[in-house]
Write an enzyme that holds these catalytic residues in place. Structure first.
Site, mmCIF file in Angstrom:
data_model
loop_
_atom_site.group_PDB
_atom_site.id
_atom_site.type_symbol
_atom_site.label_atom_id
_atom_site.label_comp_id
_atom_site.label_asym_id
_atom_site.label_seq_id
_atom_site.Cartn_x
_atom_site.Cartn_y
_atom_site.Cartn_z
ATOM 1 N N CYS A 88 0.833 -1.208 0.000
ATOM 2 C CA CYS A 88 0.000 0.000 0.000
ATOM 3 C C CYS A 88 0.867 1.257 0.000
ATOM 4 C CB CYS A 88 -1.007 -0.037 1.151
ATOM 5 S SG CYS A 88 -2.371 1.145 0.938
ATOM 6 N N ILE A 146 -7.176 -0.498 1.167
ATOM 7 C CA ILE A 146 -7.543 0.619 2.032
ATOM 8 C C ILE A 146 -6.871 1.878 1.500
ATOM 9 C CG2 ILE A 146 -7.505 1.541 4.376
ATOM 10 C CD1 ILE A 146 -7.163 -1.357 5.375
ATOM 11 N N ARG A 147 -7.652 2.763 0.926
ATOM 12 C CA ARG A 147 -7.088 3.965 0.274
ATOM 13 C C ARG A 147 -5.920 3.557 -0.617
ATOM 14 N NH1 ARG A 147 -5.523 8.367 4.445
ATOM 15 N NH2 ARG A 147 -5.257 9.550 2.536
ATOM 16 N N HIS A 182 -3.071 -5.095 1.381
ATOM 17 C CA HIS A 182 -2.482 -5.416 2.683
ATOM 18 C C HIS A 182 -2.637 -6.913 2.976
ATOM 19 C CE1 HIS A 182 -2.258 -1.211 4.345
ATOM 20 N NE2 HIS A 182 -3.206 -1.017 3.443
ATOM 21 N N GLU A 184 -0.958 -8.527 5.121
ATOM 22 C CA GLU A 184 -0.678 -8.732 6.548
ATOM 23 C C GLU A 184 -1.931 -8.693 7.410
ATOM 24 O OE1 GLU A 184 -0.718 -4.319 6.012
ATOM 25 O OE2 GLU A 184 -0.007 -6.040 4.847
#
Length: 203
Positions: A88, A146-147, A182, A184
């Protein structure tokens, strides 16, 4: 291989711990066969065999890297072949060029690509999607966006590993790996295992 784990076969992989989801990456690295360690200072950076640049806010990460005296040491280690994985915001940090960044925003470079910040939308437009990633066996990974940025274009030396909705979301060039999403956050550590294998393969 780092002097700290020479016999175990577990490389020492740092997570840039200036901002973002550091703990989750440390857990994922441990599950993927590495020894994870937070990196905040140049001396800590000098000791690791590989480095993860986590998600977060790319402008904040770049400013803190300058404040902590890490920006130039990071660039130097990328240039000399340190394996790096950016997720990201980390993808933004390893891009050679950036769209929609702030005028004073710094990147490390490492992948010949142009990345567009927040390309998939704002925080409230975050989503999850199954993503097929080349080099990761066992079916698609669950990508948490996410964004998230996407890769606008790549140079000839860049390998595209994954595409979602017509946009490139995972790439590799040499010893540098990047994803828009992401991994993770999902409990699926196969992308981290791919990176740990890259670290192990580095002389």
């Amino acid at each position: 291989m780092s002097q700290f784990e020479p016999a175990s076969g577990r490389p020492l992989v740092g997570v840039l711990a200036l901002q973002g989801d550091v703990r989750e990456h440390l857990v994922a690295l441990g599950e993927a066969g590495a020894v994870g360690r937070p990196v905040r200072r140049p001396q800590e950076l000098a000791e690791v065999d590989g480095l993860v640049i986590p998600g977060g806010e790319s402008t904040t990460i770049s400013k803190l890297a300058v404040a902590f005296g890490l920006l130039e040491p990071l660039r130097a280690r990328v240039r000399t072949g340190l394996p790096v994985y950016g997720s990201c915001a980390g993808m933004i940090m390893v891009a050679d060029k950036l769209l929609d960044g702030r005028e004073d925003q710094e990147t490390l470079g490492g992948i010949d690509m142009i990345v567009r910040r927040n390309a998939f939308g704002r925080q409230n437009e975050s989503f999850e999607a199954a993503v097929e990633v080349a080099g990761v066996s066992g079916g698609p990974v669950e990508g948490v966006f996410i964004r998230a940025p996407w890769v606008e274009s790549t140079g000839a030396g860049v390998e595209v590993l994954a595409v979602h909705d017509g946009h490139t979301v995972a790439v590799r060039q040499g010893r540098v790996l990047a994803t828009s999403f992401h991994p993770e956050l999902t409990g699926d550590h196969r992308v981290h295992a791919l990176f740990v294998d890259m670290v192990r393969a580095t002389p």
